[in-house]
Design an enzyme around this catalytic site. Sequence first.
Site, short mmCIF file in Angstrom:
data_model
loop_
_atom_site.label_atom_id
_atom_site.label_comp_id
_atom_site.label_asym_id
_atom_site.label_seq_id
_atom_site.Cartn_x
_atom_site.Cartn_y
_atom_site.Cartn_z
N HIS A 9 -1.04 51.38 -57.87
CA HIS A 9 0.13 50.66 -58.36
C HIS A 9 1.21 50.46 -57.30
O HIS A 9 2.20 49.79 -57.55
CB HIS A 9 0.79 51.43 -59.52
CG HIS A 9 -0.05 51.48 -60.74
ND1 HIS A 9 -0.49 50.34 -61.36
CD2 HIS A 9 -0.50 52.52 -61.47
CE1 HIS A 9 -1.20 50.69 -62.42
NE2 HIS A 9 -1.22 52.00 -62.51
N HIS B 284 7.64 51.78 -64.97
CA HIS B 284 6.27 51.78 -64.45
C HIS B 284 6.30 51.83 -62.92
O HIS B 284 7.09 51.12 -62.29
CB HIS B 284 5.52 50.53 -64.94
CG HIS B 284 4.05 50.61 -64.67
ND1 HIS B 284 3.51 50.25 -63.45
CD2 HIS B 284 3.01 51.01 -65.44
CE1 HIS B 284 2.20 50.43 -63.50
NE2 HIS B 284 1.87 50.90 -64.70
N GLU C 170 4.53 50.50 -60.65
CA GLU C 170 4.41 49.19 -59.97
C GLU C 170 5.77 48.49 -59.93
O GLU C 170 6.17 47.95 -58.89
CB GLU C 170 3.39 48.31 -60.69
CG GLU C 170 3.27 46.94 -60.03
CD GLU C 170 2.34 45.99 -60.77
OE1 GLU C 170 1.34 46.45 -61.36
OE2 GLU C 170 2.61 44.78 -60.76
N ASN D 117 -2.00 49.04 -68.90
CA ASN D 117 -2.89 47.96 -69.33
C ASN D 117 -3.69 48.34 -70.58
O ASN D 117 -3.99 47.49 -71.41
CB ASN D 117 -3.77 47.48 -68.16
CG ASN D 117 -4.98 48.35 -67.91
OD1 ASN D 117 -6.01 48.18 -68.55
ND2 ASN D 117 -4.87 49.29 -66.99
#
Length: 278
Positions: A72, A122, A124, A219
């Site tokens: 990520h 998150h 990322e 995801n």
Amino acid sequence: MQVILPPRMGFCFGVKRALKLIADEAKKVGEIYTLGDLIHNPQVVEELKKEGIKSVADLSQVKKGTIVIRAHGIDPSLKEKAVKKGLKVLDATCPYVLRVQKIAKLMSQESYEVIVVGVVSHPEVIGVTAGINKGKVYVIGSPEEAKKLPFIKKMGVIVQTTENLDNFRNIVKDLVEKSEECRVFNTICEVIKQRQKDAKNLAKKVEAMIVVGGHNSSNTYQLFKLCQNIGVKTYFIEKEGNLVEKEYKNLNKVGIIGGTSTPKETLERVKKKLLSID
Ligand code: F3S
């Protein structure tokens, strides 16, 4: 009971690449650490731990050896810090995530205010926003949040690689009205789009869906929400051991889908266990 597996299962390109890089590094001498979990799957992280590869939350926990940057990505300044500390840095950031980081940086340099569609906490998104050193950055996750944004003259929009495509589409509709110039980059990963498509198709054919993957996997969570929104009974489990048999007793048709960090074998084991309930 009929149990249907999806046409695409197992790790995505980025996860396979990260695992291969780490396996090659493990053949050499020296300690290996990952900065945060390499991927969002507790079983895989546990396997790595057995091989001596530990996940650390902070660079201060590593004195020597190799530090692996997860798929990520991370805040780029942390990478520099690790190099300065004398650590060997193995960058396993997925090339698709690097692309998002690059677009975000370029847009800010071209005086666009950057909108990142995704989850603020998150890794990322943290990595992408940290790499922008010019102009304003906003992180939003819903059309409601898009409506609350101020009017922005030059707006550059990117999206977390694992975001839900329908949600992104709805947000973009609102953003267009909030700007004079709006550049939109659909940076959702192709593998993610395919998984979401597979989940939708499967969910329409069955009485219940079982979504398999780490509870911390963004995801996988998106797949869970997507199946729920279709209106089918949906369960989110990490492994076959989490199946509660009585819930599936009277079902005739069940679908299974896994996140991009869920091993294919886990899905196959879930199927086997379900069939044994029959
Ligand atoms: Fe990369 Fe897409 Fe996987 S962004 S880590 S290939 S889900």
